[in-house]
Scaffold this active site. Sequence first.
Site, PDB file in Angstrom:
ATOM      1  N   HIS A 187       7.149  86.602  -3.426  1.00 52.03           N
ATOM      2  CA  HIS A 187       7.917  87.787  -3.024  1.00 52.03           C
ATOM      3  C   HIS A 187       7.765  88.900  -4.053  1.00 52.03           C
ATOM      4  O   HIS A 187       7.772  88.647  -5.253  1.00 52.03           O
ATOM      5  CB  HIS A 187       9.404  87.435  -2.894  1.00 52.03           C
ATOM      6  N   TYR A 193      20.810  90.138  -0.676  1.00 49.33           N
ATOM      7  CA  TYR A 193      22.152  89.948  -1.246  1.00 49.33           C
ATOM      8  C   TYR A 193      23.064  90.974  -0.584  1.00 49.33           C
ATOM      9  O   TYR A 193      22.834  92.179  -0.724  1.00 49.33           O
ATOM     10  CB  TYR A 193      22.125  90.187  -2.757  1.00 49.33           C
ATOM     11  N   PRO A 198      25.301  81.274  -9.471  1.00 47.64           N
ATOM     12  CA  PRO A 198      23.946  81.326  -8.902  1.00 47.64           C
ATOM     13  C   PRO A 198      23.436  82.704  -8.483  1.00 47.64           C
ATOM     14  O   PRO A 198      22.234  82.853  -8.269  1.00 47.64           O
ATOM     15  CB  PRO A 198      24.042  80.405  -7.682  1.00 47.64           C
ATOM     16  N   LYS A 203      19.239  82.172 -11.715  1.00 52.58           N
ATOM     17  CA  LYS A 203      18.749  81.915 -13.066  1.00 52.58           C
ATOM     18  C   LYS A 203      18.845  80.457 -13.535  1.00 52.58           C
ATOM     19  O   LYS A 203      18.179  80.074 -14.509  1.00 52.58           O
ATOM     20  CB  LYS A 203      19.519  82.794 -14.073  1.00 52.58           C
ATOM     21  N   TYR A 234      15.526  90.017 -13.024  1.00 55.28           N
ATOM     22  CA  TYR A 234      15.373  89.098 -11.891  1.00 55.28           C
ATOM     23  C   TYR A 234      14.042  88.347 -11.957  1.00 55.28           C
ATOM     24  O   TYR A 234      14.001  87.126 -11.751  1.00 55.28           O
ATOM     25  CB  TYR A 234      15.485  89.871 -10.571  1.00 55.28           C
TER      26      TYR A 234
HETATM   27  P1  FAD Z   1      20.119  68.839 -13.359  1.00 56.88           P
HETATM   28  O1  FAD Z   1      19.265  69.326 -12.259  1.00 56.88           O
HETATM   29  O2  FAD Z   1      21.581  68.754 -13.141  1.00 56.88           O
HETATM   30  O3  FAD Z   1      19.556  67.424 -13.787  1.00 56.88           O
HETATM   31  C1  FAD Z   1      20.254  66.536 -14.620  1.00 56.88           C
HETATM   32  C2  FAD Z   1      19.867  65.124 -14.280  1.00 56.88           C
HETATM   33  O4  FAD Z   1      20.485  64.227 -15.189  1.00 56.88           O
HETATM   34  C3  FAD Z   1      20.324  64.711 -12.886  1.00 56.88           C
HETATM   35  O5  FAD Z   1      19.251  64.142 -12.184  1.00 56.88           O
HETATM   36  C4  FAD Z   1      21.433  63.704 -13.159  1.00 56.88           C
HETATM   37  O6  FAD Z   1      21.516  62.717 -12.143  1.00 56.88           O
HETATM   38  C5  FAD Z   1      20.984  63.109 -14.487  1.00 56.88           C
HETATM   39  N1  FAD Z   1      22.057  62.525 -15.285  1.00 56.88           N
HETATM   40  C6  FAD Z   1      23.327  62.993 -15.468  1.00 56.88           C
HETATM   41  N2  FAD Z   1      24.005  62.185 -16.278  1.00 56.88           N
HETATM   42  C7  FAD Z   1      23.160  61.179 -16.634  1.00 56.88           C
HETATM   43  C8  FAD Z   1      23.284  60.039 -17.465  1.00 56.88           C
HETATM   44  N3  FAD Z   1      24.424  59.762 -18.085  1.00 56.88           N
HETATM   45  N4  FAD Z   1      22.216  59.222 -17.607  1.00 56.88           N
HETATM   46  C9  FAD Z   1      21.041  59.492 -16.972  1.00 56.88           C
HETATM   47  N5  FAD Z   1      20.884  60.567 -16.173  1.00 56.88           N
HETATM   48  C10 FAD Z   1      21.921  61.407 -15.998  1.00 56.88           C
HETATM   49  N6  FAD Z   1      20.658  77.530  -9.441  1.00 56.88           N
HETATM   50  C11 FAD Z   1      20.104  78.586  -8.887  1.00 56.88           C
HETATM   51  O7  FAD Z   1      19.392  79.308  -9.582  1.00 56.88           O
HETATM   52  N7  FAD Z   1      20.327  78.869  -7.546  1.00 56.88           N
HETATM   53  C12 FAD Z   1      21.090  78.057  -6.742  1.00 56.88           C
HETATM   54  O8  FAD Z   1      21.259  78.302  -5.568  1.00 56.88           O
HETATM   55  C13 FAD Z   1      21.682  76.936  -7.320  1.00 56.88           C
HETATM   56  N8  FAD Z   1      22.467  76.117  -6.573  1.00 56.88           N
HETATM   57  C14 FAD Z   1      23.051  75.030  -7.190  1.00 56.88           C
HETATM   58  C15 FAD Z   1      23.862  74.174  -6.445  1.00 56.88           C
HETATM   59  C16 FAD Z   1      24.490  73.071  -7.061  1.00 56.88           C
HETATM   60  C17 FAD Z   1      25.380  72.157  -6.239  1.00 56.88           C
HETATM   61  C18 FAD Z   1      24.303  72.845  -8.449  1.00 56.88           C
HETATM   62  C19 FAD Z   1      24.993  71.679  -9.144  1.00 56.88           C
HETATM   63  C20 FAD Z   1      23.458  73.696  -9.170  1.00 56.88           C
HETATM   64  C21 FAD Z   1      22.840  74.796  -8.548  1.00 56.88           C
HETATM   65  N9  FAD Z   1      21.993  75.655  -9.264  1.00 56.88           N
HETATM   66  C22 FAD Z   1      21.434  76.709  -8.688  1.00 56.88           C
HETATM   67  C23 FAD Z   1      21.674  75.432 -10.636  1.00 56.88           C
HETATM   68  C24 FAD Z   1      20.352  74.694 -10.793  1.00 56.88           C
HETATM   69  O9  FAD Z   1      20.174  73.803  -9.751  1.00 56.88           O
HETATM   70  C25 FAD Z   1      20.420  74.020 -12.137  1.00 56.88           C
HETATM   71  O10 FAD Z   1      20.505  75.034 -13.123  1.00 56.88           O
HETATM   72  C26 FAD Z   1      19.247  73.091 -12.434  1.00 56.88           C
HETATM   73  O11 FAD Z   1      19.317  71.954 -11.610  1.00 56.88           O
HETATM   74  C27 FAD Z   1      19.279  72.663 -13.909  1.00 56.88           C
HETATM   75  O12 FAD Z   1      18.364  71.643 -14.140  1.00 56.88           O
HETATM   76  P2  FAD Z   1      18.649  70.508 -15.202  1.00 56.88           P
HETATM   77  O13 FAD Z   1      17.453  69.659 -15.186  1.00 56.88           O
HETATM   78  O14 FAD Z   1      19.099  71.137 -16.466  1.00 56.88           O
HETATM   79  O15 FAD Z   1      19.936  69.734 -14.665  1.00 56.88           O
HETATM   80  C1  DHB Z   2      18.608  81.134  -3.629  1.00 57.74           C
HETATM   81  C2  DHB Z   2      19.588  80.781  -4.501  1.00 57.74           C
HETATM   82  C3  DHB Z   2      20.129  81.720  -5.335  1.00 57.74           C
HETATM   83  O1  DHB Z   2      21.081  81.377  -6.217  1.00 57.74           O
HETATM   84  C4  DHB Z   2      19.700  83.038  -5.294  1.00 57.74           C
HETATM   85  O2  DHB Z   2      20.271  83.936  -6.125  1.00 57.74           O
HETATM   86  C5  DHB Z   2      18.699  83.391  -4.417  1.00 57.74           C
HETATM   87  C6  DHB Z   2      18.159  82.441  -3.567  1.00 57.74           C
HETATM   88  C7  DHB Z   2      18.047  80.083  -2.746  1.00 57.74           C
HETATM   89  O3  DHB Z   2      18.595  78.980  -2.732  1.00 57.74           O
HETATM   90  O4  DHB Z   2      17.063  80.352  -2.053  1.00 57.74           O
END
Ligand code: FAD
Ligand code: DHB
Length: 390
Positions: A72, A201, A292, A296, A384
């Site tokens: 995009h 948005y 979200p 980021k 962004y």
């Molecule tokens: P995570 O993806 O949370 O990974 C952590 C991993 O550690 C998981 O697999 C978990 O199961 C594992 N874990 C936890 N505790 C333990 C333990 N004790 N032992 C072993 N393993 C463990 N960001 C956006 O930019 N846009 C969005 O739309 C968006 N939607 C989201 C919706 C939800 C419901 C959530 C929770 C987050 C969302 N985010 C979004 C944020 C984004 O998904 C996260 O920033 C991203 O997943 C971060 O990655 P990570 O690897 O740091 O953590």
């Molecule tokens: C999506 C999620 C976001 O948090 C955002 O700012 C834009 C798009 C998505 O899930 O596609």
Amino acid sequence: MRTQVGIIGAGPAGLTLGRLLENAGVETVVLEARSREYCEARIRAGVLEQGVVDLFDEAGVGERMRREGLVHHGISLQFDGERHRIPMSDLTGGRTIVVYGQTEVTKDLIAARVASGLPLLFEAEGVGVEALETARPAIRYRHGGVEQTLECDVIAACDGFHGIGRQSMPAGVLREFSREYPYGWLGILAAVAPSVDEVVYSHTERGFALLSMRSPTRSRYYLQCASNEDLAAWPDERIWEELRSRTAVDGWTLAEGPVLEKGVTGMRSYVCEPLRHGRLFLAGDAAHIVPPTGAKGLNLAIQDVRLLGEALVRWYESRDDSLLEAYSDACLRRVWRCEHFSWWMTTMLHLPPGADPFDLQLQRSQLRYVTTSQAQARALAENYVGLERV
Ligand code: FAD
Ligand code: DHB
């Protein structure tokens, strides 16, 4: 068991760190509490910054993303019933974003690790870390009903917001900063071609809405709701009606289709400092959360492990620990930039409960300014697509 770097968590941060270290010949073991199926199905973020796309390419895990990801060049901000395009690429010297679901990123990284035959233990829950201030830290974990110990040189806690890494920091080490927002997002994945070709948005007096996508046949849409919203109160028809109302513009209609998945997410900002204690390093959601709006969270997680990977490789190659020493401060500069950007996007676009006409006029004025001033639009665009230097 013994390894060089013990990684807790197989989310985007842990899996990417494992890949970066694999490419540099550093040994890792990844421990993940949940099953492979669960990790691969967890629907979350969808927007990848240019720098993250480039990193996946360089790490040799970008092939499917390049084929299936949607490139995009802009996003739109909608308010007062009109859409205004921010031409991000034109404003940032040609940089782009790629819409590619976190589920797909996760599947690609898991597949690459499995293909390399490297240890990735699912249903292996970290229950504690110890000896952080020694050269032989260890992770205690439970796997197959048995508690075991993984000895390492370094522990990377990539275990998300509710993980054990951050909670294992000794009292008094961490300084925490947080903000809860009085609203959440209701997100759906629908089996219908997206009605827009770029992310929209939308600010309205009924609350915020976001139009996004996952593929030519899958739409991803969000509605502002209460942070503890009861999904039972949202049958599909009500969701579509609300989406139609919050995204209406003349001459455009929202195509509807079967809802494949729906969920509610609360919204918060959180940062802890520092991201290191002894031989324990925090990365990704384990250390910080952004709301979200601004997309980021996933990108920040990858930027953390890019720095952590480089620092560890330098240390293993030459025992030079200067990058490890600098890790926390270097990450936090980007983290706070993204915290500010995400807070700014969130508060500009969401309707606070009890908003009065003054609040709404300030938001409208800010939105008009961002969509009419090139300087303001560029500031949004460069954040962004992801800043190269922070
Ligand atoms: P995570 O993806 O949370 O990974 C952590 C991993 O550690 C998981 O697999 C978990 O199961 C594992 N874990 C936890 N505790 C333990 C333990 N004790 N032992 C072993 N393993 C463990 N960001 C956006 O930019 N846009 C969005 O739309 C968006 N939607 C989201 C919706 C939800 C419901 C959530 C929770 C987050 C969302 N985010 C979004 C944020 C984004 O998904 C996260 O920033 C991203 O997943 C971060 O990655 P990570 O690897 O740091 O953590
Ligand atoms: C999506 C999620 C976001 O948090 C955002 O700012 C834009 C798009 C998505 O899930 O596609």
